[in-house]
Scaffold this motif. Structure first.
Motif: not given
Length: 87
Positions: A40, A57-58, A61-62, A67
């Motif tokens: 990531w 990164r979050q 990834r959401r 993803q």
């Protein structure tokens, strides 16, 4: 502008949620990944370099599409490296 304001601006800029068009661009980056090591953090760095915009990164990834593309590409890279090790 103070250092504190600059720091807040940098954090706010990093946590931007990608638009649908940006999600498509990020997926293209993932699908074209050739390095054996896809993480990531490396994806965040690559998107910043190629798109001129740093996402967290979050935040990446959401996004379900990102993803899924990430997981599929990572699995493909792992399989390719395992095949290289077979005599």
């Amino acid at each position: 502008m103070s250092d504190e304001e600059t720091s807040r601006d940098a954090i706010a800029k990093q946590q931007t949620v990608p638009s649908p068009a940006e999600v498509t661009q990020i997926i293209q980056i993932v699908e074209g990944w050739v390095s054996c090591r896809l993480t990531w953090r490396s994806l965040v760095d690559a998107t910043a370099l190629q798109m001129g915009k740093r996402f967290s990164r979050q935040g990446l990834r959401r996004q379900a599409r990102i993803q899924l593309a990430f997981a599929m590409r990572r699995a493909a890279l792992e399989c390719a490296s395992l095949n290289d090790e077979v005599p």
